[in-house]
Design a protein around this motif. Sequence first.
Motif: not given
Length: 638
Positions: A259-260, A361, A547-548, A551, A553, A555
């Motif tokens: 997700g990053t 990110d 960051q993962q 979740s 989101t 940063r």
Amino acid sequence: MHSRLWHAVAATAALLASTAATAVAAPSTPAGDTGDRAPIAGSTPAWATPNTEVARTNGNTVRHVQVALALRDQPGAEHLAAQLATPGTAGHGKFLSSQEFLDRFAPTQDTVEQVSQWLGTQGLHVTGVSANRHFVDAEAPTSALESAFGTRIAAFRTRIDGATRTLTAPTSPVTVPASLRASITAVLGLDDSAALLKPQHTRPAAAAEQHCARWWGEQNNTDVPQKYPAGSQSNSLCGYTGTQVRAMYKLSNGNTGAGTTIGVVGAYNSDTVVADTNQAAAQLGVPPLAAGQYSAVLPQGGFTDATECGAEGWAAEQTLDVQASHTIAPAAKIRYYAGKTCKGTGIYDAFNQAVTDNAVDVISNSYGNADGEASLPQAARHQFNSMALQAAIQGQTITVSTGDAGNNSGPVGHPTASFPSSSPWVVAVGGTSVGLDQNNQPRVLTGWENSGNTQSGSSWAPQKDADGPFASGTGGGSSALYDAPDWQAGVVSGSGGKRAVPDIAALADSYTGMLVGQTIKGQFGIGSYGGTSLASPLIAGLVVDAQQARSGTGRAGLLTPVLYSLRGSSAIADVTPQKAGVWTPMMHAFGGVAVPGGQGSYLIDFDARPQNLQSGPGWDNVTGLGTPTDGFISALSQ
């Protein structure tokens, strides 16, 4: 905490604004050049002196330049960055989008038009404007540039990074119309200082790998003198696999960075980087890149100056950065930003694109100035800091390698930190020497500052090269340019009130390096790489793993205040000297470091203070706060 950090940011404001007055509204009418001119201080590099000038440049040579525009309300931008970075404040972590930054702090479109119109009146062809309005791009013959900016451009011969170079630069400060001075902070591309930005890694020669150990002590040449007790001397390592590197930082199968997105900035482009990464992954215990997981942002018009800039070295850097970050965060997307050249504005173009896109990110930068801080003009450094300030406000973390030539006294002649790692807006990443045993447990963990010895009969003789026994090591020390941020107050001593580097460290010693696969001249091979160029993407990967855990989101943004709040905790291991060393039949070559070039019998002492840098209890000038432990991701994810 908030007030302390704000004082730190305010202390750096004078540095960020030193080449320009605070931006004001653009003139309501087009600004002509009436003869009322104002200089841009710090627009000539330190090496451009009357004594080093050798020739006038060809007036017909066309040069590409970037006219940098001032932020609106720079003190407000710095204040906001402090709030966003400080845990416990109402604004902590509430980062701005690119559009919000543009609307609030970027130069106005009116300013862009005013400056563009003036450039046109001076015979310059405006070729574009960056999306964040930071740069107006233009090109013109050298003679027109000299006339427009009130200076003369000449060639200078100077010795930098151990070699004599001929570089161009203005002979006097750039000037612009007084009516536009508050809007223009720099003119980049008039000098060749950017050519001194070098990738910071090494790949040992094949001869150095013939007798290597797969883990610490697996191979130990007992035919040479044993300087260290059993278990503390080993042959140099073959390079760690991805499995070993993940074990080094106690990563679980769930730590993937999903997700990053990680950004990597460099120059030029390797066409085989995806195929190389996947072929290496199959052998090193790392998942291959999925379709669409890797992307590259390449410059319009292709690349230039490839031979002069050593494009093959930049391709190796790109490959290393991609594979190192992918090892730590195998599910994170990777986006590579390529500069079209090492000269002029190439690297800054790529870095600014990574910031402007705001699609990544973390931005990893594994390059640094080959001549410490001073050779880049002050106005050029200001531009990097302004771009990094925007990244902080958008929540992007910037990691930068601190260099591989220790205190830089070899290539520069005196101790100095390197830029951009000394910027107050980045995480400066130093290096460690790590010896894992067969079970991936650390037998050796110390700072990367190596001393070289040559076998002399039944003993070892310290080498007496131009830089003494120094044989490679983390860049570190105090900046001569930037004041100490408040997050270093009470933590760093002996810095004279200046910004000190590094902030944190990861694996970097090439004698205990990481295996990387690369196609060179059509032939794929896997070999060990090292340098703080390895450490920077490793830290970048850990940041997105954290960051993962939030979740995917949340940063991290400007990470240093949080890092310094973790000192002494279980998240960061304090690194201290450890008496250990490795035998090698060939020493590794780093830029600016003098070592024997032929095959022989050599012993490398770890962290033995060959210069003035050594790890130690608490913060130190080799590993900063220390190196991440198994609690690092959890602590950063809070």
